[in-house]
Design a protein around this motif. Structure first.
Motif: not given
Ligand SMILES: Cc1ncc(C[n+]2csc(CCOP(=O)(O)OP(=O)(O)O)c2C)c(N)n1
Ligand code: SF4
Ligand SMILES: [Mg+2]
Length: 310
Positions: A163-192
């Motif tokens: 995540m730090e490596i990707m952040a260092a590229h200053r990309i628009p969006y990076a997120a961590t996600a887990s299959p144990a948190f489906p609502e958070d997962f869906l929110m992040k994929m929809r944002r992406a």
């Protein structure tokens, strides 16, 4: 924020992933969020087989299989091809393992990130080369057993901070996600999905045969990774703006470690060592969020000052 799970499934039942495969559950959620107008690019990994053998497929969307090292650039090429044909409403998602992302695919990914290619890059991280027999990768956690870090050596170095490596590229969006948190997962994929440019999703994918636990514990273990702060759920916008999405309960790391055979050799001293490392990483993440809070309030104060002086 609550999201209804979409009714339509884009992953067929009966695929050949192992029972309890966190990466398969993750693909299911990813496609539920992205919808039918998605193309998936898969390099060599477990998902090369889970996707099915031609002419069969476990997905209801098109798949392009590519070589181990080229997920990102193949996806970028597909996107450019679509745009050249005037097709602008299709999401292209690279779907790669940790080996294909942290290790051999990192160069292609870094190039695509620097050029801000218009793709979603999802890394399902099961923390080893599972498809070829549980060899360590640079995503394998400190002190874990794998077939190439066997007794009594184990993994002597910490997991690479992708995540730090990707952040260092200053990309628009990076997120961590887990299959144990489906609502958070869906929110992040929809944002992406709503953004342009390179969007990176890092998914910790529990793996029963590779991590050595019974398949019915898969979601519980994925949840414990978050609750013990081993795998916090957060977003990074523009490479600098950090947001925590799920406040972890802060359970002891032993709750997570003790359920997995890959950590069964750990003694209390080693578990304490891991606990200290996790707390250090957590403090670093919190300091990133505080930097963001300080910056935001400084900008707001400046804005208020401007208004009152007018
Ligand atoms: C250049 C190259 N080296 C090695 C391989 C063999 N290989 C296929 S899949 C794989 C492991 C993939 O690991 P990861 O990306 O973590 O995905 P997982 O299998 O864990 O799902 C390897 C080493 C290959 N296909 N190409
Ligand atoms: S080895 Fe692990 S990642 Fe691969 S299909 Fe089985 S559970 Fe999924
Ligand atoms: Mg892997």
């Amino acid at each position: 924020m609550r999201y209804e799970l979409p009714k339509e499934e884009l992953l067929y039942a009966g695929h050949i992933g192992c029972p309890g495969c966190g990466a398969s559950l993750s693909m299911r959620y990813a496609l539920q969020a992205l919808g039918k107008k998605t193309m998936v690019v898969i390099p060599a990994c477990c998902w090369s087989t889970v996707a099915g053998f031609f002419p069969s497929s476990s997905l209801k969307v098109p798949i392009l299989h590519t070589v181990f090292e080229a997920a990102a650039i193949t996806a970028a090429g597909v996107k450019k091809g679509l745009m050249a044909r005037g097709v602008s409403d299709v999401q292209v998602m690279a779907w790669a393992g940790d080996g294909g992302t942290f290790d051999i695919g990192l160069q292609a990914l870094s190039g695509c990130a620097e050029r801000n290619e218009d793709i979603i890059y999802a890394c399902y991280d099961n923390e080893a080369y599972m498809n070829t027999g549980i060899q360590r990768s640079s995503a394998t956690p400190y002190m874990s057993w794998t077939t190439t870090t066997p007794h009594p050596v184990f993994k002597e170095t910490p997991k690479k901070d992708i995540m730090e490596i990707m952040a260092a590229h200053r990309i628009p969006y990076a997120a961590t996600a887990s299959p144990a948190f489906p609502e958070d997962f869906l929110m992040k994929m929809r944002r992406a999905k709503e953004m342009k440019g390179l969007r990176f999703i890092h998914i910790l994918s529990s793996c029963p045969p590779g991590w050595k636990f019974p398949s019915e514990l898969s979601v519980k273990i994925a949840r414990l990774a978050v609750e013990t702060k081993i795998f916090p759920l957060y977003e990074i916008e523009g490479g600098t703006r950090f947001t925590l999405n799920v406040k972890p309960r802060g359970l002891p790391v032993s709750e997570y470690l003790k359920l997995q055979g890959r950590f069964s050799h750990l003694n209390p001293k080693a578990i304490q060592d891991i606990q200290v490392r996790v707390e250090e990483e957590w403090a670093r993440l919190v300091s990133r969020m505080e930097t963001r809070r300080r910056r935001t309030s400084a900008v707001q104060k400046k804005g208020q000052g401007t208004k009152s002086s007018l």
